[in-house]
Design an enzyme around this catalytic site. Structure first.
Site, PDB file in Angstrom:
ATOM      1  N   HIS A   1     -34.143  -3.038 -25.741  1.00  0.00           N
ATOM      2  CA  HIS A   1     -34.722  -4.274 -25.082  1.00  0.00           C
ATOM      3  C   HIS A   1     -35.889  -4.895 -26.025  1.00  0.00           C
ATOM      4  O   HIS A   1     -36.988  -4.013 -26.462  1.00  0.00           O
ATOM      5  CB  HIS A   1     -35.329  -4.146 -23.728  1.00  0.00           C
ATOM      6  CG  HIS A   1     -34.364  -3.813 -22.878  1.00  0.00           C
ATOM      7  ND1 HIS A   1     -33.218  -4.319 -22.231  1.00  0.00           N
ATOM      8  CD2 HIS A   1     -34.091  -2.261 -22.314  1.00  0.00           C
ATOM      9  CE1 HIS A   1     -32.481  -3.455 -21.414  1.00  0.00           C
ATOM     10  NE2 HIS A   1     -33.047  -2.125 -21.462  1.00  0.00           N
TER      11      HIS A   1
ATOM     12  N   SER B   1     -31.385  -7.940 -25.003  1.00  0.00           N
ATOM     13  CA  SER B   1     -30.962  -6.662 -24.539  1.00  0.00           C
ATOM     14  C   SER B   1     -29.664  -6.262 -24.942  1.00  0.00           C
ATOM     15  O   SER B   1     -28.654  -7.156 -25.065  1.00  0.00           O
ATOM     16  CB  SER B   1     -31.140  -6.774 -23.064  1.00  0.00           C
ATOM     17  OG  SER B   1     -32.366  -6.853 -22.576  1.00  0.00           O
TER      18      SER B   1
ATOM     19  N   CYS C   1     -25.136  13.237 -21.903  1.00  0.00           N
ATOM     20  CA  CYS C   1     -25.008  14.295 -20.891  1.00  0.00           C
ATOM     21  C   CYS C   1     -23.862  15.145 -21.725  1.00  0.00           C
ATOM     22  O   CYS C   1     -22.960  14.525 -22.353  1.00  0.00           O
ATOM     23  CB  CYS C   1     -24.285  13.936 -19.748  1.00  0.00           C
ATOM     24  SG  CYS C   1     -25.112  12.902 -18.703  1.00  0.00           S
TER      25      CYS C   1
ATOM     26  N   GLU D   1     -20.745   9.958 -22.669  1.00  0.00           N
ATOM     27  CA  GLU D   1     -22.035  10.878 -22.474  1.00  0.00           C
ATOM     28  C   GLU D   1     -22.905  10.038 -21.762  1.00  0.00           C
ATOM     29  O   GLU D   1     -23.926  10.842 -21.166  1.00  0.00           O
ATOM     30  CB  GLU D   1     -22.524  11.354 -24.012  1.00  0.00           C
ATOM     31  CG  GLU D   1     -21.497  11.905 -24.613  1.00  0.00           C
ATOM     32  CD  GLU D   1     -20.298  11.066 -25.349  1.00  0.00           C
ATOM     33  OE1 GLU D   1     -19.486  11.448 -25.823  1.00  0.00           O
ATOM     34  OE2 GLU D   1     -20.690   9.921 -25.452  1.00  0.00           O
ATOM     35  N   SER D   2     -23.295   8.587 -21.744  1.00  0.00           N
ATOM     36  CA  SER D   2     -24.238   8.080 -20.796  1.00  0.00           C
ATOM     37  C   SER D   2     -24.698   6.746 -21.446  1.00  0.00           C
ATOM     38  O   SER D   2     -23.739   5.995 -21.127  1.00  0.00           O
ATOM     39  CB  SER D   2     -25.590   8.886 -20.447  1.00  0.00           C
ATOM     40  OG  SER D   2     -26.390   8.266 -19.505  1.00  0.00           O
TER      41      SER D   2
END
Length: 142
Positions: free
Chosen positions: A86, A73, A101, A80-81
């Site tokens: 995974h 992972s 965002c 921005e986020s």
């Protein structure tokens, strides 16, 4: 214990009342098993995906889970986020999640870069517009 870290402002932007949220996510099938086990390669791919998508990398973490049904992972926190991969190498399978965002970054560029580098036999991609509704306020929910 949680650690709070201050980061520079400007990563999450609003255009008037509209918060621009773009979410691209998908499943990659038939990916080379060696790539899916390679923690460093996957980390490098995510770092470069953030760059090509005009995202500002804050931190990146990787984990390797050994054994059958194990995998890797990779999660990148961007101003921005986030971007995440995974993997399930035994199945040649990976999931990719890119959420932004603000209007200045492009999650499609990040997703497409990851697909280009992992070279799946095929993939399924989804898009969700996670933007707010202009003029809609918390008080209107009640």
């Amino acid at each position: 214990m949680a650690v709070q870290q201050n980061v520079k402002k400007g990563g999450r932007e609003a255009g008037g009342d509209l918060i621009v949220g773009k979410h691209v996510y998908g499943n990659l099938y038939g990916v080379d098993e060696e790539k899916l086990w390679d923690e460093e390669l996957l980390k490098d791919i995510v770092v470069e995906a953030a760059r090509v998508a005009n995202m500002n990398l804050v931190d990146i973490k990787t984990w390797k889970f050994t054994g059958f049904h194990g995998g890797v992972s990779v999660i990148a926190l961007v101003l921005e986020s986030h971007i995440s991969i995974h993997t399930w190498p035994d199945y040649g399978y990976a999931t990719v999640d890119v959420y932004t965002c603000g209007a200045n970054s492009d999650p499609w560029k990040a997703f497409n870069y990851i697909v280009l580098k992992l070279k799946p036999r095929y993939y399924i991609v989804h898009y969700a517009d996670r933007s707010s509704i202009p003029g809609y306020t918390e008080s209107e929910k009640r």
